[in-house]
Design an enzyme around this catalytic site. Structure first.
Site, short mmCIF file in Angstrom:
data_model
loop_
_atom_site.label_atom_id
_atom_site.label_comp_id
_atom_site.label_asym_id
_atom_site.label_seq_id
_atom_site.Cartn_x
_atom_site.Cartn_y
_atom_site.Cartn_z
N ARG A 113 0.81 -1.24 0.00
CA ARG A 113 0.00 0.00 0.00
C ARG A 113 0.84 1.28 0.00
NH1 ARG A 113 -2.73 -3.07 4.03
NH2 ARG A 113 -4.46 -4.18 3.06
N LYS B 173 3.30 11.74 -10.76
CA LYS B 173 2.44 10.96 -11.65
C LYS B 173 3.17 9.67 -12.00
CE LYS B 173 -0.54 14.27 -13.97
NZ LYS B 173 -0.97 14.85 -15.26
N GLU C 290 10.33 20.08 -24.05
CA GLU C 290 9.64 20.37 -22.78
C GLU C 290 10.21 21.64 -22.14
OE1 GLU C 290 7.04 18.72 -21.89
OE2 GLU C 290 7.22 16.70 -22.72
N LYS D 160 7.59 23.51 -12.47
CA LYS D 160 6.78 22.30 -12.26
C LYS D 160 6.44 22.16 -10.77
CE LYS D 160 5.35 17.95 -13.44
NZ LYS D 160 5.46 16.82 -14.34
N GLU E 21 -4.41 17.90 -10.32
CA GLU E 21 -4.95 18.49 -11.55
C GLU E 21 -6.46 18.72 -11.44
OE1 GLU E 21 -3.19 16.54 -14.96
OE2 GLU E 21 -4.17 17.93 -16.36
N ARG F 44 -2.55 22.77 -13.23
CA ARG F 44 -1.61 21.83 -13.82
C ARG F 44 -1.85 21.69 -15.33
NH1 ARG F 44 0.70 16.47 -10.52
NH2 ARG F 44 2.22 15.97 -12.10
N ASN G 216 0.11 21.14 -20.22
CA ASN G 216 -0.25 20.40 -21.43
C ASN G 216 -0.07 21.22 -22.70
OD1 ASN G 216 -0.92 18.06 -20.11
ND2 ASN G 216 -3.05 18.67 -19.80
N HIS H 3 0.64 19.63 -25.98
CA HIS H 3 0.42 18.19 -25.79
C HIS H 3 -0.89 17.68 -26.37
CE1 HIS H 3 3.95 18.49 -23.33
NE2 HIS H 3 3.93 17.20 -23.03
N HIS I 92 -0.18 14.67 -28.47
CA HIS I 92 -0.63 13.31 -28.15
C HIS I 92 -1.36 12.68 -29.32
CE1 HIS I 92 -0.53 14.08 -23.54
NE2 HIS I 92 0.56 13.47 -23.95
N HIS J 46 8.45 11.76 -28.19
CA HIS J 46 7.55 12.65 -27.47
C HIS J 46 7.87 14.13 -27.72
CE1 HIS J 46 4.67 13.81 -24.47
NE2 HIS J 46 5.59 14.51 -23.83
#
Ligand SMILES: NC(=O)c1ccc[n+]([C@@H]2O[C@H](COP(=O)([O-])OP(=O)(O)OC[C@H]3O[C@@H](n4cnc5c(N)ncnc54)[C@H](O)[C@@H]3O)[C@@H](O)[C@H]2O)c1
Ligand SMILES: [Zn+2]
Length: 361
Positions: free
Chosen positions: A121, A143, A185, A227, A237, A242, A246, A249, A253, A266
């Site tokens: 956990r 994340k 980035e 960040k 988010e 946040r 993106n 992105h 994506h 990427h």
């Protein structure tokens, strides 16, 4: 050495950035009272190149180490690999307190963080990112994820590390493509939040390409600070802050998905996504033509593409509508409101999106 803090109350943690700081990892961990046995998730290349130095620094402070190697591929971000890592972790987990070190790029970071979040956990882990992309982005913010055949990052948790240690010397062995992928980035951060960083990237191109340690330290610290601030304010988010990360992105994506993750890496996809977002920003009169051109010129300067090859505009648009973030009727784009500022715009008309994508050809 520079230090940035992710402020999350009791779960706050430092991000240390510098050249030659790997040797201080053991001392950091000792001070944090993180546990006694280090379980290091990495790949064979990184272990061969840097493993001995990492292990020496840890043993010197009394941490026994165990290396778990995973294949060097996005395929390692899978339930299968996570299961194998967990089994080996359980086998190595004696009576003493164990913790995980994610030692690699974003793939290793996401996988090892995910394992840390579910084993017993949740156990402590630290990020030792080795790519530029991981140092400025994926190692910070908690994340964690593995992919499913149905899509990327579908299984995971937001689970913060206890420490991020970004050793700049690792970046010396990154190839040109991986380095420029991370630069996409970096440019993203500059465009959405930091005009000073943007000018620095324009004026110090040669130094940066040469991987001058002090230039890289400044860049990585600037991005880490942005960040960290955003994550501190909007960890999950849910407050919309946040979301500005993106930038580039949304179409990026879609491009990755349309090329079935083979056509572009990427950073290249993000560069093209930024280019499309600039077109929309011009349509909305948020940015002037000269600033948009400066941003495009900067992407080009760092070897990033502005034109698409190998996929059709129709495939990109189709992939955009299948994106998990595109919720039914409403779309949401992060646009540039001049260098250093971003705005979120909802419900952009389809024909404008299509025109922006077609502009990439
Ligand atoms: N968690 C997040 O917030 C977040 C954010 C962005 C991206 N990601 C994830 O990150 C992943 C991409 O990360 P990445 O670009 O670091 O890719 P990666 O981890 O696959 O690394 C790219 C390549 O560089 C190699 N490499 C790593 N360090 C090196 C070094 N110092 N010298 C030479 N080679 C080195 C790796 O072995 C690999 O072959 C994706 O899975 C993406 O989903 C996560
Ligand atoms: Zn990204």
């Amino acid at each position: 050495m520079r230090k940035v803090t992710v402020n999350l109350g009791k779960r706050s943690y430092p991000v240390a950035i510098g050249s030659g700081i790997l040797s201080s990892l053991g001392a950091y961990l000792k001070k944090m009272d993180i546990g006694s046995d280090a379980f290091i998730v990495t790949n064979a290349f990184l272990k061969n190149k840097y493993g001995r130095k990492l292990a020496q620094g840890l043993s010197a402070k009394g941490f026994p180490c165990h290396f778990k190697l995973v294949a060097d591929s996005e395929n390692s971000k899978s339930m299968e690999t996570a299961g194998q890592v967990i089994k080996e972790l359980a086998g190595f987990d004696h009576k003493r307190k164990i913790f995980i070190i994610a030692f690699g790029g974003g793939v290793v970071g996401d996988l090892a963080g995910f394992v840390a979040s579910v084993y017993k956990r949740g156990i402590s882990y630290v990020q030792v990112p080795t790519t530029l992309l991981a140092q400025v982005d994926s190692s910070i913010g908690g994340k964690t994820a593995v992919d499913l055949a149905l899509g990327k990052n579908l299984v995971g948790a937001i689970y913060q590390p206890r420490l991020v240690l970004s050793e700049i010397d690792f970046l010396k062995t990154l190839n040109r493509e991986q380095f420029s992928s991370g630069m996409a980035e970096v440019i993203k951060y500059a465009v959405i939040k930091d005009k000073h960083l943007f000018c620095f990237l324009e004026n110090n191109h040669k130094k940066i390409i040469r991987k001058d340690p002090s230039a890289l330290e400044y860049i990585i610290a600037s991005c880490s600070r942005i960040k960290a601030e955003i994550v501190s304010r909007d960890e999950k988010e849910t407050r919309g802050q946040r979301t500005i990360l993106n930038f580039g992105h949304t179409i990026g994506h879609a491009l990755e998905a349309a090329g079935a993750y083979r056509g572009y890496n990427h950073g290249q996809a993000v560069s093209l996504g930024i280019s499309a977002a600039l077109e929309l920003s011009l349509d909305y009169k948020l940015i002037d033509a000269d600033s948009a051109q400066r941003i495009r010129d900067l992407l080009r300067l760092y070897g990033l593409p502005l034109k698409v090859r190998g996929v059709t505009a129709a495939a990109i648009i189709r992939a955009h509508y299948h994106d998990k973030k595109f919720s039914g009727k409403e779309n949401k784009f992060v646009l540039s409101a001049g260098i250093g500022r971003a705005r979120i715009i909802r419900n952009i008309k389809l024909d404008l999106i299509e025109k922006a994508v077609e502009g990439l050809f």
